[in-house]
Design a protein around this motif. Structure first.
Motif, short mmCIF file in Angstrom:
data_model
loop_
_atom_site.label_atom_id
_atom_site.label_comp_id
_atom_site.label_asym_id
_atom_site.label_seq_id
_atom_site.Cartn_x
_atom_site.Cartn_y
_atom_site.Cartn_z
N LYS A 20 0.83 -1.21 0.00
CA LYS A 20 0.00 0.00 0.00
C LYS A 20 0.86 1.26 0.00
N ILE A 21 1.95 1.22 0.75
CA ILE A 21 2.86 2.37 0.79
C ILE A 21 3.49 2.57 -0.59
N ALA A 22 3.90 1.47 -1.24
CA ALA A 22 4.48 1.56 -2.58
C ALA A 22 3.47 2.13 -3.57
N ALA A 23 2.23 1.65 -3.49
CA ALA A 23 1.19 2.16 -4.39
C ALA A 23 0.97 3.65 -4.17
N ARG A 24 0.96 4.06 -2.92
CA ARG A 24 0.77 5.49 -2.61
C ARG A 24 1.92 6.32 -3.18
N ALA A 25 3.13 5.75 -3.15
CA ALA A 25 4.31 6.46 -3.66
C ALA A 25 4.44 6.36 -5.18
N GLY A 26 3.61 5.51 -5.80
CA GLY A 26 3.66 5.35 -7.24
C GLY A 26 4.84 4.52 -7.72
N VAL A 27 5.30 3.61 -6.88
CA VAL A 27 6.41 2.72 -7.23
C VAL A 27 5.98 1.28 -6.97
N SER A 28 6.80 0.36 -7.42
CA SER A 28 6.49 -1.05 -7.17
C SER A 28 6.90 -1.44 -5.75
N THR A 29 6.29 -2.49 -5.27
CA THR A 29 6.66 -3.01 -3.95
C THR A 29 8.14 -3.40 -3.93
N GLY A 30 8.64 -3.85 -5.08
CA GLY A 30 10.05 -4.23 -5.18
C GLY A 30 10.98 -3.06 -4.88
N VAL A 31 10.60 -1.87 -5.29
CA VAL A 31 11.43 -0.69 -5.01
C VAL A 31 11.50 -0.45 -3.50
N ILE A 32 10.35 -0.57 -2.83
CA ILE A 32 10.33 -0.39 -1.37
C ILE A 32 11.15 -1.50 -0.71
N SER A 33 10.97 -2.74 -1.16
CA SER A 33 11.70 -3.87 -0.59
C SER A 33 13.20 -3.76 -0.83
N TYR A 34 13.58 -3.16 -1.96
CA TYR A 34 15.00 -2.98 -2.25
C TYR A 34 15.66 -2.05 -1.22
N HIS A 35 14.96 -0.97 -0.89
CA HIS A 35 15.52 0.01 0.04
C HIS A 35 15.32 -0.41 1.50
N PHE A 36 14.26 -1.14 1.77
CA PHE A 36 13.93 -1.57 3.13
C PHE A 36 13.60 -3.06 3.06
N GLY A 37 14.43 -3.87 3.66
CA GLY A 37 14.28 -5.32 3.58
C GLY A 37 13.01 -5.85 4.20
N SER A 38 12.40 -5.07 5.08
CA SER A 38 11.20 -5.53 5.77
C SER A 38 10.39 -4.31 6.19
N LYS A 39 9.17 -4.58 6.61
CA LYS A 39 8.33 -3.49 7.11
C LYS A 39 8.97 -2.88 8.35
#
Length: 183
Positions: A20-39
């Protein structure tokens, strides 16, 4: 970070998933996971961001106050002003602290509350050294002051139109009276 803060503030800790955070930021979940390994890593960065932005907004006013009494007043009023101008930051922190660890306050984010208390204690020690404040237990006063400031999040939920400027002034008056020499 802003999208994560906004998502946590709006949806709550549990419902603000990385997707949901990735969608809000307009990026893929993979981009978020790349920068942050976990929630948990993402949440740790959110907490660090909120603390850093808050300190950057508050500390210059305390340092420029020209004395410990004025510094304590500046600390209180700028804290309330930060809450007023950054409501999502406050809601996100409340969600993280309330949902991110055990009820006893020993969770992974508990240390940030201790740092905030220590910041108040520094101002109180300053006032004792300059003779502006009476002898008092700085830990007790700092905990009471932080509790009074932190309680505002709950009040804002119940009273969205709460006048934070007036609240800050009254709180500053109360703690000035409680700490100054001769009281």
């Amino acid at each position: 970070m802003d999208c994560a803060i906004q998502a946590i503030a709006e949806w709550g800790y549990a419902r603000a998933s990385m997707a949901k955070i990735a969608a809000r930021a307009g990026v893929s979940t993979g981009v978020i996971s790349y920068h942050f390994g976990s929630k948990e890593e993402l949440i740790e960065q959110v907490v660090a961001t909120v603390v850093t932005v808050g300190k950057e907004a508050i500390e210059p006013h305390v340092r420029a106050a020209g004395g410990a009494r004025a510094g304590l007043r500046a600390l209180i009023i700028t804290n309330l002003d930060f809450i007023r101008t950054h409501p999502a930051y406050m809601r996100a922190m409340v969600e993280i602290i309330a949902r991110g660890g055990p009820v006893d306050g020993s969770g992974p984010y508990a240390g940030h509350g201790d740092a905030a208390i220590e910041d108040v204690q520094k101002v109180l020690h300053w006032g004792q050294q300059t003779g502006e404040f009476r002898h008092l237990d700085t830990r007790v006063v700092a905990v009471a002051l932080r509790a009074a400031i932190d309680a505002i999040a709950t009040r804002l939920s119940a009273e969205p139109d709460l006048d934070l400027v007036r609240y800050g002034e009254q709180l500053a008056d109360m703690f000035d009276f409680a700490t100054r020499k001769g009281q």
